[in-house]
Design an enzyme around this catalytic site. Structure first.
Site, short mmCIF file in Angstrom:
data_model
loop_
_atom_site.label_atom_id
_atom_site.label_comp_id
_atom_site.label_asym_id
_atom_site.label_seq_id
_atom_site.Cartn_x
_atom_site.Cartn_y
_atom_site.Cartn_z
N ASN B 409 19.52 61.23 46.51
CA ASN B 409 20.02 60.53 47.69
C ASN B 409 19.58 59.07 47.70
OD1 ASN B 409 20.94 59.72 50.17
ND2 ASN B 409 20.15 61.46 51.30
N ASP B 410 18.28 58.85 47.85
CA ASP B 410 17.80 57.46 47.94
C ASP B 410 18.16 56.64 46.70
OD1 ASP B 410 16.74 58.00 50.40
OD2 ASP B 410 14.78 58.57 49.60
N VAL B 411 18.18 57.29 45.53
CA VAL B 411 18.39 56.53 44.28
C VAL B 411 19.83 56.07 44.11
CG1 VAL B 411 16.47 57.64 43.09
CG2 VAL B 411 18.77 58.60 42.87
N VAL B 412 20.75 56.50 45.01
CA VAL B 412 22.12 56.00 44.96
C VAL B 412 22.46 55.22 46.22
CG1 VAL B 412 22.92 57.86 43.45
CG2 VAL B 412 23.10 58.14 45.93
N ALA B 451 13.03 59.11 51.88
CA ALA B 451 12.59 57.95 52.63
C ALA B 451 13.15 57.95 54.05
CB ALA B 451 13.00 56.67 51.91
#
Lengths: 94, 482
Positions: B409-412, B451
């Site tokens: 999620n956060d990495v995209v 996050a």
């Protein structure tokens, strides 16, 4: 060995470590941690010396306890690294 | 040589061949790490490491008058069986906990060795004619014991957080920075006091015990305020500490193998911490200061505005995947939690058979420790030459037909590039918005990433949300592909 010689080896080894670790492929960072864990248990050398020369009973038992802990790490660390590395396979050619 | 700088190993008179053997073992350890530059050479490297360890242990046993060989044999056997059993049984998802646990053992072993040397310095050859421990050795012992103790208690907390015995939420004590800095200053002050103290005989000097106690406490205090998201940095950092602890004991013993290893491990952990910090765009200081994730958890309860998104089914996804030429899969830790990696590889196999090019894109923080996701994929028989790092593959999204996001999620999240107020601003992310289509497998629309931030990708025109358990969804897709 005197302190300065030891310090020289240490400083050189830090540089070697820096360059060698940067050359490790990111795909193998977890095995890197597992194997550094195993080799840092070379501290077993200290534990063996403490347990070998029975000058003090307390030191001997502390040493033996250290030997057990370091052995867990050595065998566990190398074995788990081996297990992980065995899983990395290349594409089969058809 | 100045008497001040005399080192203990002089007295021990290690034979020359033994010194060379320790040096050889140090070089073999360097080769062990060097082997990890590629998966092809890695297993040979691991063997070098084992040989190096064997040489170090045998050399030590041969050069010391061993009065206690049976006990030592039993100790090694006992440790070996425990270690081997754990290594065989551990699930790959639990690797971070295992590494943290192993770090704690190295730390504790360093403390035990330092204590033994403190109580019986004669055995280590670190006493002067008057029976006092040498000044340099006192500093080395105190620092070795302190770093070992910090590694131990810090790793125990990291283990508890990673293993779920303890909540990942940061525990923030008031005035914790003052307490921590004060304790660190106390350790250094006590070390100096101990070094020049007239109480320098075997087991003398209350300062040594005080240093040990303070170090155990500081290790604990340093890790409790650090949130779950920062654990990869913490594990790497503790890796580094365990190396410095070994190096400090190497100085005491004048042992080349220990010093080289300590430096290697110390450097390794430090570099991994740096890589992890960079991958999250966090400074090392702010990680250590802790508290990340505390605010995010509090905003989670706030109602989020409902925005329109497109939902798809496994059949839709399967149909479009078959039509695609290039698919990039972005796995995140959620995939590993759902145990979807095996069925994901099956899906990739089916697609490859249909002529679709499949690649995997791995973010440095995709797992719970550096390189974790690569291991999880390797375990599922994904060939490592189909797996690419962030910087190597990010330019390829523009040519990709489908970006397949599973458990990430956060990495995209493009907010990392655009939204300066976002907690993840500045973190390098995958440019999935450049792909023609984005499939996003997610359990539900509620609940954001680690996050705790919303993700624009959910609401893009080309995004199709696949709301389900990751494993079930991929199983369905595989069924629809046949």
């Amino acid at each position: 060995m005197d302190f300065i010689s030891i310090l020289s080896i240490f400083v050189m080894a830090c540089f070697v470590g820096y360059y060698v670790v940067w050359s490790v492929t990111p795909a193998l960072h977890t095995p890197l941690m597992a194997v550094t864990n195993a080799i840092s248990s070379v501290i077993i050398v200290g534990a063996l010396i403490a347990s070998a020369e029975a000058g003090s009973m307390v030191a001997k038992w502390l040493g033996l306890a250290g030997v057990v802990l370091a052995s867990i790490n050595i065998f566990g660390g190398f074995a788990v690294t081996e297990r992980m590395l065995a899983m990395y396979k290349k594409k089969e050619k058809k | 040589m100045l008497p001040l700088l005399a080192s203990g190993a002089d007295a021990a008179a290690t034979p020359a061949w033994a010194m060379l053997a320790y040096l050889a073992s140090g070089v073999l350890f360097i080769l062990a790490l060097r082997g990890l530059s590629s998966p092809q050479t890695s297993r040979a490297g691991n063997r070098y490491g084992m040989i190096g360890m064997l040489i170090a242990v045998v050399t030590t046993l041969v050069t010391h008058s061993i009065a206690t060989l049976p006990e030592i044999g039993i100790a090694i056997l006992l440790g070996g069986i425990i270690g081997f059993t754990i290594a065989r049984r551990i699930a790959m998802t639990d690797m971070p906990q295992l590494v943290a646990a192993f770090h704690s053992l190295v730390g504790l072993a360093a403390v035990l060795v330092a204590l033994a040397a403190f109580l019986d310095p004669g055995a280590f050859g670190i006493v002067d004619a008057a029976g006092q421990i040498l000044l340099v050795s006192r500093v080395e012992l105190a620092l070795g014991a302190a770093i070992g103790a910090i590694t131990f208690s810090g790793s125990v907390i990291a283990f508890a957080k990673l293993n779920g015995n303890m909540s990942g939420t940061p525990i923030l004590l008031p005035a914790r920075h003052i307490i921590n800095l004060g304790t660190l200053a106390a350790i250094l002050g006590l070390t100096a006091l101990y070094a020049v103290s007239p109480m320098g005989g075997a087991g003398e000097g209350w300062m040594f015990w005080a240093i040990l106690a303070a170090a155990f406490i500081i290790g604990f205090l340093l890790i409790i305020p650090i949130g779950g998201a920062d654990m990869p940095v913490v594990v790497s950092m503790l890796n580094s500490y365990s190396g410095w602890a070994a190096a400090a004991m190497g100085f005491t013993l004048g042992n080349t193998a220990m010093i080289i290893t300590g430096a290697l491990v110390g450097a390794s952990g430090a570099i991994l911490s740096y890589i992890m910090c960079k991958a999250m765009n966090r400074s090392f200081i702010s990680v250590i200061a802790g508290g990340f994730g505390a605010e995010a958890a509090s905003t989670d309860g706030a109602p989020r505005e409902q925005r329109p998104y497109k939902q798809g089914s496994a059949a839709d996804a399967a149909f479009m995947l078959e039509q695609a030429e290039r698919v990039i899969i972005i796995p995140g830790y959620g995939m590993a939690v759902a145990q979807a990696q095996h069925v994901l590889r099956e899906m990739a196999d089916v697609l490859k058979e249909k002529g679709v090019e499949v690649k995997y894109a791995i973010h440095p923080v995709a797992g719970r420790m550096p390189g974790h996701m690569n291991v999880l994929l390797a375990e599922a028989n994904v060939p490592y030459d189909e797996v690419f790092e962030l910087e190597d593959i990010n330019s390829e999204f523009a040519q990709a037909d489908v970006a397949f996001i599973i458990g990430a999620n956060d990495v995209v999240n493009p907010a990392a590039k655009t939204d300066k107020t976002s907690p993840i601003y500045g973190m390098p992310v995958f440019d999935v918005d450049k792909a023609k289509q984005v499939f996003f497998i997610k359990r539900s629309m509620g609940g954001a990433g680690y996050a705790g931030v919303d993700n624009e990708v959910f609401y893009m025109d080309q995004t199709m949300m696949l709301l389900s358990d990751a494993k079930k969804m991929v199983e369905e897709i595989v069924k629809n592909l046949d």
